[in-house]
Design an enzyme around this catalytic site. Sequence first.
Site, mmCIF file in Angstrom:
data_model
loop_
_atom_site.group_PDB
_atom_site.id
_atom_site.type_symbol
_atom_site.label_atom_id
_atom_site.label_comp_id
_atom_site.label_asym_id
_atom_site.label_seq_id
_atom_site.Cartn_x
_atom_site.Cartn_y
_atom_site.Cartn_z
ATOM 1 N N ARG A 45 26.544 39.095 1.399
ATOM 2 C CA ARG A 45 26.308 37.635 1.452
ATOM 3 C C ARG A 45 26.238 37.096 2.871
ATOM 4 N NH1 ARG A 45 30.038 38.207 -2.629
ATOM 5 N NH2 ARG A 45 29.130 38.044 -4.699
ATOM 6 N N LYS B 180 14.696 31.886 11.071
ATOM 7 C CA LYS B 180 13.833 32.294 9.958
ATOM 8 C C LYS B 180 13.792 33.817 9.898
ATOM 9 C CE LYS B 180 10.475 28.565 9.358
ATOM 10 N NZ LYS B 180 9.034 28.246 9.405
ATOM 11 N N GLU C 109 1.723 32.149 21.755
ATOM 12 C CA GLU C 109 2.806 31.288 21.241
ATOM 13 C C GLU C 109 3.376 30.426 22.372
ATOM 14 O OE1 GLU C 109 3.522 31.118 18.022
ATOM 15 O OE2 GLU C 109 2.984 33.046 17.129
ATOM 16 N N LYS D 205 11.292 25.087 21.294
ATOM 17 C CA LYS D 205 11.525 25.527 19.914
ATOM 18 C C LYS D 205 12.923 25.126 19.440
ATOM 19 C CE LYS D 205 11.307 28.913 16.376
ATOM 20 N NZ LYS D 205 10.823 30.143 15.808
ATOM 21 N N GLU E 275 12.627 22.953 8.056
ATOM 22 C CA GLU E 275 11.221 22.537 8.038
ATOM 23 C C GLU E 275 10.921 21.447 7.023
ATOM 24 O OE1 GLU E 275 8.493 25.827 8.880
ATOM 25 O OE2 GLU E 275 6.978 24.763 7.748
ATOM 26 N N ARG F 20 9.734 20.519 12.184
ATOM 27 C CA ARG F 20 9.602 21.956 12.463
ATOM 28 C C ARG F 20 8.194 22.462 12.134
ATOM 29 N NH1 ARG F 20 13.898 26.968 11.664
ATOM 30 N NH2 ARG F 20 12.512 28.514 12.526
ATOM 31 N N ASN G 83 3.989 25.267 13.538
ATOM 32 C CA ASN G 83 2.916 25.993 12.852
ATOM 33 C C ASN G 83 1.539 25.644 13.406
ATOM 34 O OD1 ASN G 83 4.766 27.206 11.125
ATOM 35 N ND2 ASN G 83 4.724 25.455 9.730
ATOM 36 N N HIS H 238 -1.359 27.924 12.963
ATOM 37 C CA HIS H 238 -0.972 28.954 11.998
ATOM 38 C C HIS H 238 -1.708 28.845 10.663
ATOM 39 C CE1 HIS H 238 2.078 29.897 14.904
ATOM 40 N NE2 HIS H 238 2.542 30.879 14.161
ATOM 41 N N HIS I 23 -3.445 32.050 9.883
ATOM 42 C CA HIS I 23 -3.014 32.851 8.727
ATOM 43 C C HIS I 23 -4.183 33.183 7.817
ATOM 44 C CE1 HIS I 23 1.568 32.574 8.248
ATOM 45 N NE2 HIS I 23 1.209 33.822 8.127
ATOM 46 N N HIS J 205 -1.253 38.892 15.303
ATOM 47 C CA HIS J 205 -0.781 37.573 14.881
ATOM 48 C C HIS J 205 -0.981 36.560 16.012
ATOM 49 C CE1 HIS J 205 1.628 34.496 12.999
ATOM 50 N NE2 HIS J 205 2.434 34.474 14.041
HETATM 51 P P1 NAD Z 1 6.134 43.763 16.344
HETATM 52 O O1 NAD Z 1 7.558 43.572 16.098
HETATM 53 O O2 NAD Z 1 5.346 44.546 15.341
HETATM 54 O O3 NAD Z 1 5.947 44.443 17.769
HETATM 55 C C1 NAD Z 1 4.640 44.760 18.212
HETATM 56 C C2 NAD Z 1 4.545 46.216 18.663
HETATM 57 O O4 NAD Z 1 5.163 46.323 19.938
HETATM 58 C C3 NAD Z 1 5.264 47.199 17.755
HETATM 59 O O5 NAD Z 1 4.463 48.350 17.659
HETATM 60 C C4 NAD Z 1 6.551 47.515 18.517
HETATM 61 O O6 NAD Z 1 7.011 48.805 18.249
HETATM 62 C C5 NAD Z 1 6.105 47.390 19.939
HETATM 63 N N1 NAD Z 1 7.133 46.990 20.894
HETATM 64 C C6 NAD Z 1 8.121 46.085 20.717
HETATM 65 N N2 NAD Z 1 8.787 45.895 21.853
HETATM 66 C C7 NAD Z 1 8.235 46.724 22.775
HETATM 67 C C8 NAD Z 1 8.467 46.968 24.152
HETATM 68 N N3 NAD Z 1 9.388 46.290 24.823
HETATM 69 N N4 NAD Z 1 7.695 47.885 24.767
HETATM 70 C C9 NAD Z 1 6.704 48.543 24.098
HETATM 71 N N5 NAD Z 1 6.426 48.335 22.819
HETATM 72 C C10 NAD Z 1 7.176 47.424 22.162
HETATM 73 O O7 NAD Z 1 5.340 42.394 16.496
HETATM 74 P P2 NAD Z 1 5.715 40.988 17.138
HETATM 75 O O8 NAD Z 1 4.419 40.458 17.603
HETATM 76 O O9 NAD Z 1 6.853 41.044 18.053
HETATM 77 O O10 NAD Z 1 6.199 40.156 15.861
HETATM 78 C C11 NAD Z 1 5.327 39.858 14.804
HETATM 79 C C12 NAD Z 1 6.140 39.489 13.590
HETATM 80 O O11 NAD Z 1 6.955 38.371 13.891
HETATM 81 C C13 NAD Z 1 5.318 39.118 12.380
HETATM 82 O O12 NAD Z 1 5.804 39.808 11.265
HETATM 83 C C14 NAD Z 1 5.573 37.636 12.214
HETATM 84 O O13 NAD Z 1 5.509 37.219 10.862
HETATM 85 C C15 NAD Z 1 6.947 37.496 12.781
HETATM 86 N N6 NAD Z 1 7.296 36.146 13.254
HETATM 87 C C16 NAD Z 1 8.450 35.589 12.819
HETATM 88 C C17 NAD Z 1 8.819 34.333 13.261
HETATM 89 C C18 NAD Z 1 10.122 33.742 12.820
HETATM 90 O O14 NAD Z 1 10.395 32.576 13.135
HETATM 91 N N7 NAD Z 1 10.953 34.490 12.152
HETATM 92 C C19 NAD Z 1 8.012 33.643 14.167
HETATM 93 C C20 NAD Z 1 6.839 34.225 14.599
HETATM 94 C C21 NAD Z 1 6.477 35.498 14.140
#
Ligand code: NAD
Length: 368
Positions: free
Chosen positions: A122, A144, A186, A228, A238, A242, A246, A249, A253, A268
């Site tokens: 939990r 999130k 971003e 943020k 949201e 908030r 987006n 987005h 998306h 993304h």
């Molecule tokens: P990711 O976590 O897939 O990382 C991208 C790639 O970079 C991966 O292959 C990873 O292994 C590699 N990597 C990570 N750190 C590294 C480093 N320091 N050196 C070399 N390689 C590295 O992608 P991302 O772009 O970080 O995140 C995308 C995700 O985030 C999506 O799933 C999206 O939905 C989510 N997201 C969530 C929120 C939220 O508020 N929770 C906001 C925006 C995006």
Amino acid sequence: MTTTLPVSGAHFEPYEVVVGEGLTAGLGRRVAPFARGRTVIITDETVAGLHAPAVLASLQAAGVRARLLTIPPGENSKSFAELERVIDRLLAFGLDRRDLIIALGGGVVGDLAGLAAALYMRGIDLVQVPTTLLAQVDSSVGGKTAIDTPRGKNLVGAFHQPRLVVADIDLLATLPERQLRSGWAEVLKHGLICDAGFFDWLAGEGAVGAKGDPAALTRAVVRSIEIKSAIVGEDEKEAGRRALLNLGHTFGHAIEAELGFDEDALTHGEAVALGCALAFRFSAARGLCPLADADRVETVIAAAGLPTRLEHAGAFSADRLLARMAGDKKAEGGGLTLILARAIGDAFVDKAADRAAVAAFLRAEGAA
Ligand code: NAD
């Protein structure tokens, strides 16, 4: 220089986001107050190879006993199957409610580890150590967490705020250029939402951040988190403001979905950049925002090596994009919710965007 930013809201425990260069050596000392029992670091295979040794050494030096739990890199890990495997490992490790999870990685690791932390017994404590620019400026802050289902992205999740976020700019040095640029989208988004002065800086002197300059990255991360966290502090769930985060987005998306979320075709961040350019051009087409602002947004996004036109991502059908946009979980009732702009730095939520106008706009942008 190290900057400590407080994050607080009416309905969650306040926490700090620490941003700076060279923070990993001292990570153990910062984490120690939250590590009362066992600690598990959830990371992906790529990040494990690059950064886990330094993180483990720092924790060990501070007397924090930690073990690694590694997931495959990539969006596919945000699945029920991987969530179940992670939780099963945590149970096998014998973690209890006083223990700690550290998410070491990009947004994928942060979202999956965050959801596991929200669900496990939990809810147990979570520290975010983001290693991508996207995760540092966006996903690690705000609470999130989510996984995807075959019906869509981020459809199953929870709000679970971290106890601490440590964003070490040095970890970005190993990030592939394309990933860095994706995170920059971003950063630009935050300026576009509510800080024209920040956007000016990003467009000029700060632009070297998109190429990896650590000082510019530090400033960009700090300002992004300030923006943020102020928004999240006001509206964690949201209900209103908030949604501004987006920006780009809903268009983005839909485009990602049409491409089957193929990160090789469009990341993304690239989708968000393209979505921001479209949101500004749509705002200008509706007479809401000066065309000069939409043109400038396009110029600055393109200068960062990010896409600004539908044709940069592929060939699309306007009707299919519109259906995706309306099906987006941010849509309320039958109306189409879009984040639009009055100017650079002045975004707003339109809860009743005119579908016919959006369809006509998408056709004018080259969609069939
Ligand atoms: P990711 O976590 O897939 O990382 C991208 C790639 O970079 C991966 O292959 C990873 O292994 C590699 N990597 C990570 N750190 C590294 C480093 N320091 N050196 C070399 N390689 C590295 O992608 P991302 O772009 O970080 O995140 C995308 C995700 O985030 C999506 O799933 C999206 O939905 C989510 N997201 C969530 C929120 C939220 O508020 N929770 C906001 C925006 C995006």
